[in-house]
Scaffold this active site. Structure first.
Site, PDB file in Angstrom:
ATOM      1  N   ARG A 263     113.773  -5.458  35.688  1.00 21.99           N
ATOM      2  CA  ARG A 263     112.724  -6.008  36.554  1.00 21.99           C
ATOM      3  C   ARG A 263     113.122  -5.954  38.030  1.00 21.99           C
ATOM      4  NH1 ARG A 263     110.572 -11.242  33.038  1.00 21.99           N
ATOM      5  NH2 ARG A 263     110.315 -10.040  31.116  1.00 21.99           N
ATOM      6  N   ARG A 278     118.731 -14.951  37.354  1.00 19.41           N
ATOM      7  CA  ARG A 278     117.596 -14.132  37.763  1.00 19.41           C
ATOM      8  C   ARG A 278     118.157 -12.791  38.192  1.00 19.41           C
ATOM      9  NH1 ARG A 278     112.562 -15.644  39.666  1.00 19.41           N
ATOM     10  NH2 ARG A 278     111.569 -14.185  41.103  1.00 19.41           N
ATOM     11  N   GLU A 350     112.856 -22.454  33.251  1.00 15.52           N
ATOM     12  CA  GLU A 350     112.210 -21.659  32.215  1.00 15.52           C
ATOM     13  C   GLU A 350     113.197 -20.749  31.479  1.00 15.52           C
ATOM     14  OE1 GLU A 350     108.868 -19.374  33.605  1.00 15.52           O
ATOM     15  OE2 GLU A 350     109.035 -17.981  31.913  1.00 15.52           O
ATOM     16  N   SER A 353     109.010 -17.860  27.371  1.00 21.32           N
ATOM     17  CA  SER A 353     107.613 -17.761  27.695  1.00 21.32           C
ATOM     18  C   SER A 353     106.915 -17.303  26.421  1.00 21.32           C
ATOM     19  CB  SER A 353     107.447 -16.750  28.812  1.00 21.32           C
ATOM     20  OG  SER A 353     106.094 -16.508  29.022  1.00 21.32           O
ATOM     21  N   ARG A 392     119.708 -16.103  30.790  1.00 22.84           N
ATOM     22  CA  ARG A 392     119.444 -17.530  30.954  1.00 22.84           C
ATOM     23  C   ARG A 392     120.053 -18.347  29.829  1.00 22.84           C
ATOM     24  NH1 ARG A 392     113.686 -17.875  34.160  1.00 22.84           N
ATOM     25  NH2 ARG A 392     114.402 -16.374  35.741  1.00 22.84           N
TER      26      ARG A 392
END
Length: 430
Positions: A263, A278, A350, A353, A392
């Site tokens: 990403r 991240r 988070e 998802s 994460r």
RNA sequence: GCUGAGGUAGCCUAGCCCGGCAAGGCGCCAGCCUUGAAAGCUGGUGGCGGUGACGCCUCGGGAGUUCAAAUCUCCCCCUCAGCGCCA
């Protein structure tokens, strides 16, 4: 993609639904779809009539030829038709293109149970598990911890590949693999088939599964090729049956994707600049399900339960939020986020998802339901949820399981994947 | 990367040289037959527009030639096979 038929038959209902997203451009797009569709349909009548005339003339000419009686007057009449048709056909094609481009940019319709709200502050907590903050005093960030243990190289990674990349070294690599294997085994127990998908996709299937803006903001493109690095295995899994007719008997199809994810992720948060929270690249085990439309609400709860189970077994406290209308992405009709407790940051962040995309992806991908030899018009629903994203997952474990002496306790459920080891120290696995 | 063969409806295939409403099979649906089923027979079985009669579109995609293109011309995409390269 929203069902065009629904826009034709219940424009007011669709509009009311889209209003909940509070983005005026969606209503403009909807209006554009509706208008261009109506105009196109009217024009279609005229165009069809002209084409009919041409076809009839052609047939008469062919007939005369066959009888050996050429018909110059018919030929002359026919010659004039293409010119007449060109204008109307161009207009028709333009309207159709306008309609379909706008239709593709409309987001999915929202489930009625999605709470109304502006942004992530308005997300509604629907469940909590575990006791968040215990003894936050000695916590180090996962970055400090990894560097002290000598198990990550951030500076060197930035030099080699840029910010947002990392080298993991030593036992923490095994911990990463253990997390993936643990999640995969849990899902296999629950009827999922493990799938290692392609890590790159062509543009056409990719347009079927994601927000078009992601091509600019999120995905890496391979220079000179029609290939994009996947942002999640959800995407190749959704594209697996592109253009096919699924046998209703085979549903639900439960897939456990395992892949690296890539990403671009514009922007960054100070605290996450460095580290593995991240990043441009991370491993993830993903749940993906194709099911009958009527089953998707129940499957949505099922995959949420599975994702919760991952963190329960890891004994990491978390809460589940129902993502509000203003914070929900383009493709999802309803989404739960699972937010794990990061003690160092004293915050829920988070980690999962979990989305019900209803028929939005499947319609774009041209996937339908049917029985053997009998294609149907019903479009299946697709759902996806993280099981574990190891970046994460590792970060939260490093924060939760660190000891004052700088070593890391291995979560019980992962020990069997590490040869029974119960802790990680500077020296390695113990 | 090179060479070759291909891409036709849910699936398989014919048609392409030689332009004139996309043939056939499988599967599926319905009817007949049957106590029931199978077999057999008959019909149906792509998309879109239209209240409807009906019409239009569809042969990987696009452009061109033509009154008319699955068919001829050009460009592009994809798949497979062989060769080359390769962890």
């Amino acid at each position: 993609m929203i069902d065009l038929e629904l826009i034709r038959t219940d424009l007011a209902g669709v509009r009311a639904n889209l209003e909940r997203r509070q983005r005026p451009e969606y209503l403009e797009l909807l209006e554009l779809v509706h208008q261009s569709d109506a105009t196109w349909r009217a024009l279609r009548q005229d165009a069809d009539a002209l084409r009919r005339t041409r076809n009839e003339l052609s047939r008469r000419i062919a007939e005369r030829r066959k009888q050996g009686q050429p018909s110059p007057e018919l030929d002359r009449e026919a010659k004039e038709l293409p010119e007449k048709m060109r204008a109307i056909e161009e207009k028709e094609a333009a309207l159709l293109a306008e309609r379909d481009v706008a239709l593709k940019r409309l987001p999915n319709l929202l489930d009625p149970s999605v709470p109304f709200g502006q942004d992530d502050h308005d997300n509604v907590t629907v469940a909590t598990w575990g006791d968040p903050a215990k003894d936050p005093g000695h916590r180090k960030s996962h970055v400090e911890l990894l560097e002290e243990l000598g198990m990550a190289e951030f500076e060197r990674a930035h030099r080699a590949s840029g910010a947002g990349f990392y080298y993991l070294k030593g036992p923490v690599v095994l911990l990463d693999l253990a997390l993936q294997r643990f999640a995969l085994d849990l899902l296999t127990e629950r009827g999922f088939t493990p799938v290692e998908p392609p890590f790159m996709l062509r543009r056409a299937p990719y347009e079927g599964v994601t927000d078009l803006a992601d091509f600019e903001n999120v995905m890496y493109h391979i220079d000179g090729e029609d290939l994009y690095l996947i942002a999640t295995s959800e995407h190749p899994l959704a594209a697996l049956y592109q253009g096919e007719i699924l046998d209703e008997e085979d549903l639900p199809i439960r897939l456990a994707g395992i892949s690296m994810n890539f990403r671009k992720e514009i922007g960054g948060h100070g605290v996450d600049q460095k580290g593995i929270f991240r990043t441009h690249q991370f491993a993830k085990v993903e749940q993906f399900v194709f099911c009958r439309p009527e089953d998707s609400p129940q499957i949505h709860e099922e995959i949420r339960t599975n994702a919760e189970e991952v963190f329960r077994r890891l004994e990491v406290p978390y809460r589940v939020v129902n993502v509000c209308t203003g914070d929900l992405g383009t493709v999802a009709s309803k989404k739960y986020d699972i937010e794990a407790w990061f003690p160092r940051q004293q915050a829920f962040r988070e980690v999962v998802s979990c989305s019900n995309c209803t028929d939005y992806q499947a319609r774009r991908l041209g996937i339908r339901l049917g029985k053997a030899g009998r294609p149907g018009k019903i479009v299946p629903h697709t759902l996806n949820s993280t099981a574990i994203a190891t970046s994460r997952g590792l970060a939260v474990i490093l924060e939760q399981y660190q000891r004052p002496d700088g070593s890391i306790e291995v979560p019980k459920v992962l020990r069997s994947y590490l040869g029974g080891t119960s802790s990680i120290t500077r020296e390695g696995l113990n």
